[in-house]
Design a protein around this motif. Sequence first.
Motif, PDB file in Angstrom:
ATOM      1  N   CYS A  37      33.150 -11.530  31.225  1.00 48.67           N
ATOM      2  CA  CYS A  37      31.762 -11.671  30.790  1.00 48.67           C
ATOM      3  C   CYS A  37      31.483 -10.670  29.668  1.00 48.67           C
ATOM      4  O   CYS A  37      31.923  -9.523  29.725  1.00 48.67           O
ATOM      5  CB  CYS A  37      30.804 -11.421  31.960  1.00 48.67           C
ATOM      6  N   PRO A  38      30.768 -11.103  28.623  1.00 43.91           N
ATOM      7  CA  PRO A  38      30.475 -10.184  27.522  1.00 43.91           C
ATOM      8  C   PRO A  38      29.536  -9.074  27.952  1.00 43.91           C
ATOM      9  O   PRO A  38      28.681  -9.262  28.813  1.00 43.91           O
ATOM     10  CB  PRO A  38      29.818 -11.098  26.475  1.00 43.91           C
ATOM     11  N   THR A  39      29.698  -7.931  27.359  1.00 46.95           N
ATOM     12  CA  THR A  39      28.811  -6.797  27.622  1.00 46.95           C
ATOM     13  C   THR A  39      28.261  -6.295  26.293  1.00 46.95           C
ATOM     14  O   THR A  39      28.832  -6.551  25.230  1.00 46.95           O
ATOM     15  CB  THR A  39      29.553  -5.647  28.329  1.00 46.95           C
ATOM     16  N   ASP A  40      27.149  -5.595  26.354  1.00 48.03           N
ATOM     17  CA  ASP A  40      26.562  -5.061  25.135  1.00 48.03           C
ATOM     18  C   ASP A  40      27.435  -3.954  24.576  1.00 48.03           C
ATOM     19  O   ASP A  40      28.081  -3.209  25.319  1.00 48.03           O
ATOM     20  CB  ASP A  40      25.160  -4.521  25.426  1.00 48.03           C
ATOM     21  N   PRO A  41      27.480  -3.828  23.233  1.00 47.09           N
ATOM     22  CA  PRO A  41      28.251  -2.723  22.653  1.00 47.09           C
ATOM     23  C   PRO A  41      27.666  -1.383  23.040  1.00 47.09           C
ATOM     24  O   PRO A  41      26.492  -1.278  23.421  1.00 47.09           O
ATOM     25  CB  PRO A  41      28.133  -2.980  21.142  1.00 47.09           C
ATOM     26  N   VAL A  42      28.465  -0.365  22.918  1.00 45.12           N
ATOM     27  CA  VAL A  42      28.060   0.998  23.271  1.00 45.12           C
ATOM     28  C   VAL A  42      27.925   1.807  21.991  1.00 45.12           C
ATOM     29  O   VAL A  42      28.803   1.789  21.132  1.00 45.12           O
ATOM     30  CB  VAL A  42      29.085   1.647  24.220  1.00 45.12           C
ATOM     31  N   GLY A  43      26.805   2.514  21.851  1.00 42.05           N
ATOM     32  CA  GLY A  43      26.532   3.291  20.655  1.00 42.05           C
ATOM     33  C   GLY A  43      27.261   4.616  20.629  1.00 42.05           C
ATOM     34  O   GLY A  43      28.002   4.965  21.558  1.00 42.05           O
ATOM     35  N   PRO A  44      27.050   5.406  19.581  1.00 42.68           N
ATOM     36  CA  PRO A  44      27.773   6.681  19.424  1.00 42.68           C
ATOM     37  C   PRO A  44      27.532   7.668  20.558  1.00 42.68           C
ATOM     38  O   PRO A  44      28.366   8.536  20.808  1.00 42.68           O
ATOM     39  CB  PRO A  44      27.213   7.239  18.102  1.00 42.68           C
ATOM     40  N   HIS A  45      26.402   7.556  21.236  1.00 48.25           N
ATOM     41  CA  HIS A  45      26.072   8.499  22.305  1.00 48.25           C
ATOM     42  C   HIS A  45      26.245   7.888  23.694  1.00 48.25           C
ATOM     43  O   HIS A  45      25.704   8.416  24.668  1.00 48.25           O
ATOM     44  CB  HIS A  45      24.648   9.011  22.119  1.00 48.25           C
ATOM     45  N   ALA A  48      23.966   1.646  25.805  1.00 48.82           N
ATOM     46  CA  ALA A  48      24.082   0.236  25.434  1.00 48.82           C
ATOM     47  C   ALA A  48      23.145  -0.046  24.269  1.00 48.82           C
ATOM     48  O   ALA A  48      21.994   0.395  24.253  1.00 48.82           O
ATOM     49  CB  ALA A  48      23.736  -0.655  26.624  1.00 48.82           C
ATOM     50  N   VAL A  49      23.637  -0.789  23.281  1.00 43.99           N
ATOM     51  CA  VAL A  49      22.843  -1.037  22.083  1.00 43.99           C
ATOM     52  C   VAL A  49      22.913  -2.511  21.684  1.00 43.99           C
ATOM     53  O   VAL A  49      23.810  -3.245  22.098  1.00 43.99           O
ATOM     54  CB  VAL A  49      23.330  -0.173  20.894  1.00 43.99           C
ATOM     55  N   SER A  50      21.943  -2.920  20.891  1.00 40.10           N
ATOM     56  CA  SER A  50      21.999  -4.209  20.194  1.00 40.10           C
ATOM     57  C   SER A  50      22.503  -3.917  18.791  1.00 40.10           C
ATOM     58  O   SER A  50      22.002  -3.008  18.114  1.00 40.10           O
ATOM     59  CB  SER A  50      20.606  -4.843  20.121  1.00 40.10           C
ATOM     60  N   ASP A  51      23.474  -4.674  18.338  1.00 38.21           N
ATOM     61  CA  ASP A  51      24.046  -4.430  17.010  1.00 38.21           C
ATOM     62  C   ASP A  51      24.554  -5.748  16.436  1.00 38.21           C
ATOM     63  O   ASP A  51      25.759  -5.987  16.354  1.00 38.21           O
ATOM     64  CB  ASP A  51      25.169  -3.392  17.099  1.00 38.21           C
ATOM     65  N   THR A  52      23.607  -6.595  16.052  1.00 37.41           N
ATOM     66  CA  THR A  52      23.929  -7.904  15.482  1.00 37.41           C
ATOM     67  C   THR A  52      23.065  -8.114  14.248  1.00 37.41           C
ATOM     68  O   THR A  52      21.835  -8.033  14.321  1.00 37.41           O
ATOM     69  CB  THR A  52      23.668  -9.031  16.499  1.00 37.41           C
ATOM     70  N   PHE A  53      23.690  -8.381  13.113  1.00 43.70           N
ATOM     71  CA  PHE A  53      22.972  -8.602  11.862  1.00 43.70           C
ATOM     72  C   PHE A  53      23.927  -9.194  10.839  1.00 43.70           C
ATOM     73  O   PHE A  53      25.145  -9.175  11.030  1.00 43.70           O
ATOM     74  CB  PHE A  53      22.369  -7.291  11.341  1.00 43.70           C
ATOM     75  N   TYR A  54      23.363  -9.729   9.745  1.00 44.17           N
ATOM     76  CA  TYR A  54      24.231 -10.210   8.665  1.00 44.17           C
ATOM     77  C   TYR A  54      24.388  -9.098   7.649  1.00 44.17           C
ATOM     78  O   TYR A  54      23.424  -8.411   7.297  1.00 44.17           O
ATOM     79  CB  TYR A  54      23.679 -11.463   8.000  1.00 44.17           C
ATOM     80  N   PHE A  55      25.622  -8.950   7.129  1.00 46.78           N
ATOM     81  CA  PHE A  55      25.974  -7.763   6.358  1.00 46.78           C
ATOM     82  C   PHE A  55      26.786  -8.171   5.133  1.00 46.78           C
ATOM     83  O   PHE A  55      27.851  -8.785   5.258  1.00 46.78           O
ATOM     84  CB  PHE A  55      26.792  -6.831   7.259  1.00 46.78           C
ATOM     85  N   GLY A 104      32.066   1.352   9.380  1.00 46.12           N
ATOM     86  CA  GLY A 104      32.804   0.117   9.627  1.00 46.12           C
ATOM     87  C   GLY A 104      31.893  -1.003  10.071  1.00 46.12           C
ATOM     88  O   GLY A 104      30.661  -0.901  10.044  1.00 46.12           O
ATOM     89  N   VAL A 105      32.503  -2.101  10.497  1.00 44.92           N
ATOM     90  CA  VAL A 105      31.737  -3.275  10.914  1.00 44.92           C
ATOM     91  C   VAL A 105      31.869  -3.527  12.419  1.00 44.92           C
ATOM     92  O   VAL A 105      31.504  -4.596  12.904  1.00 44.92           O
ATOM     93  CB  VAL A 105      32.183  -4.526  10.125  1.00 44.92           C
ATOM     94  N   THR A 106      32.362  -2.552  13.152  1.00 44.48           N
ATOM     95  CA  THR A 106      32.471  -2.678  14.601  1.00 44.48           C
ATOM     96  C   THR A 106      31.110  -2.461  15.241  1.00 44.48           C
ATOM     97  O   THR A 106      30.380  -1.531  14.874  1.00 44.48           O
ATOM     98  CB  THR A 106      33.462  -1.650  15.163  1.00 44.48           C
ATOM     99  N   GLN A 107      30.743  -3.316  16.181  1.00 43.64           N
ATOM    100  CA  GLN A 107      29.468  -3.151  16.866  1.00 43.64           C
ATOM    101  C   GLN A 107      29.436  -1.804  17.603  1.00 43.64           C
ATOM    102  O   GLN A 107      30.395  -1.416  18.252  1.00 43.64           O
ATOM    103  CB  GLN A 107      29.242  -4.283  17.866  1.00 43.64           C
ATOM    104  N   GLY A 108      28.293  -1.132  17.501  1.00 42.93           N
ATOM    105  CA  GLY A 108      28.115   0.152  18.170  1.00 42.93           C
ATOM    106  C   GLY A 108      28.486   1.344  17.322  1.00 42.93           C
ATOM    107  O   GLY A 108      28.279   2.486  17.752  1.00 42.93           O
ATOM    108  N   SER A 109      29.027   1.130  16.113  1.00 45.04           N
ATOM    109  CA  SER A 109      29.416   2.269  15.281  1.00 45.04           C
ATOM    110  C   SER A 109      28.197   2.935  14.663  1.00 45.04           C
ATOM    111  O   SER A 109      27.115   2.357  14.572  1.00 45.04           O
ATOM    112  CB  SER A 109      30.382   1.804  14.182  1.00 45.04           C
ATOM    113  N   SER A 110      28.377   4.155  14.233  1.00 48.69           N
ATOM    114  CA  SER A 110      27.295   4.971  13.689  1.00 48.69           C
ATOM    115  C   SER A 110      26.784   4.381  12.373  1.00 48.69           C
ATOM    116  O   SER A 110      27.545   3.786  11.603  1.00 48.69           O
ATOM    117  CB  SER A 110      27.802   6.394  13.482  1.00 48.69           C
ATOM    118  N   TYR A 111      25.490   4.567  12.083  1.00 52.67           N
ATOM    119  CA  TYR A 111      24.910   4.007  10.857  1.00 52.67           C
ATOM    120  C   TYR A 111      23.625   4.747  10.502  1.00 52.67           C
ATOM    121  O   TYR A 111      23.022   5.450  11.321  1.00 52.67           O
ATOM    122  CB  TYR A 111      24.586   2.518  11.044  1.00 52.67           C
TER     123      TYR A 111
END
Length: 486
Positions: A37-45, A48-55, A104-111
Amino acid sequence: MIAMASAILVTVLLGLLYAITLGSGSHCSNGPVEVPCPTDPVGPHGQAVSDTFYFAHQPMGENGSITVRMTSMTGIITYPPPDHDEIVPGLVPWAKAGIIIKDGVTQGSSYAALMLTGSHGVRMQHDYTHDTAGRAGGVSAETPRWLRLTRSGDTITGHESADGTRWTKVGTAHLAALPETVRVGLFVASPGDLTLTPVALGGSLPASRFTQATATFDRVSVEGGAPSGEWSRGSVGEMGHTDWEKYHRAAGLVESDGAFTVTGTGDIGPAGTAGGRPVESTLVGLVISLIIVLVVAVRFMTAEYRPGGAGAAPLTGGTLAAKALVIGAVTFLAGLVSAAVVVPFGPALLRANGLGVISAPALTGLRVVVGVAAMLAIAAVFALALGALLRRTWTAILLTISVVILPYLLAALPLLPDETARWLLRATPAAGFAVQQTVHEYPQVVAHYAPSAGYYPLAWWAGLAVLCGYAAVVFVLARSRLRRPT
């Protein structure tokens, strides 16, 4: 002591059984094939985070900048059946379009990102939870918005301008351990639109409608970017599964005469309760355990007034205080043992079964364990004092349950209007249940911030203080009555 042991077992067994049962029924498949089952990405800290967008992006070194002029931002909101079956133009308040520097383009990476939003003007956000406001207002061809992000090592600075000449600083973000090369570019995201469906006695259940946003940029300038100036493009996270995206407008980038039109959906920010179940969700046996504690506490006091009890000799304030100390200490230890088992092991079982759990720092987990034990102990003292004040076993039991348990159940279940539920958890002893909350409200995230969704109106310490206040008042009244002849 038997009753307190039962309270421990109820909390532990129901909590662990909930985690095991819920996990055993969780399955996901891709056609006939079962997949994790999919899980939400994990942020730098670790959250759980939402990280979906067009780039649309290109590489950038340790020093550089991106500057754009934004000339339009539009969107659509879908209204699914049965109430509606239409698509209307419009932007949700936290639709986002702008520029971003990302590891990078990995979900959950710093930005760090500088953006224009649907209704909240310019904002600078970084690492999912940080949000700084810029100038309010929207955008049009007549009133464009200029945005600039500058990188110097691990420091990202955002500026905005109305004319591209006079710039105003919006904010600065320090992103620890950014790599030498990052991705920089244009992005668009549009989170789901929150709708509430009325139920029961005025309560509501949340649902989300699909939305999409489109923004146009020109005068795009990147310093320290790719020598060729070529743009990579694609979505961070999955999108393109809705009928609107399949048959009308898909997320993507269109480049024409130096203008970039970017379309996207999704969100960048904290996941909230959408990121899984909170740690306290495994404390499902807490209410039953508390009922046991309240009954024991009342009877521990009112036994003195039954025939053959100590009622023949008037009780003193010292006796009441001693009984309060005993029942409080025993209940605190019982609550500490049960919470110390359920709070760490319940979420661990959920994760082991592939279910998402909103992570909480170790100190927060410890605070929940101690807070639950303290809440049970204070509630027991409240019940004991009410028994001494009323001197009627079942009257005291029913009244205690009515002011401690019933308001919590009415608020936690989606039965009453949200504001009524919040009032119950502010003004009654049930406010003490706030000690178990671990989720946070984020202004930049649209969510159903209501007790039925796990959000309490008071901080944990404030809720515990309300319960302490009730216990202290009733204790003083009971002690005062003991001084008067019966």
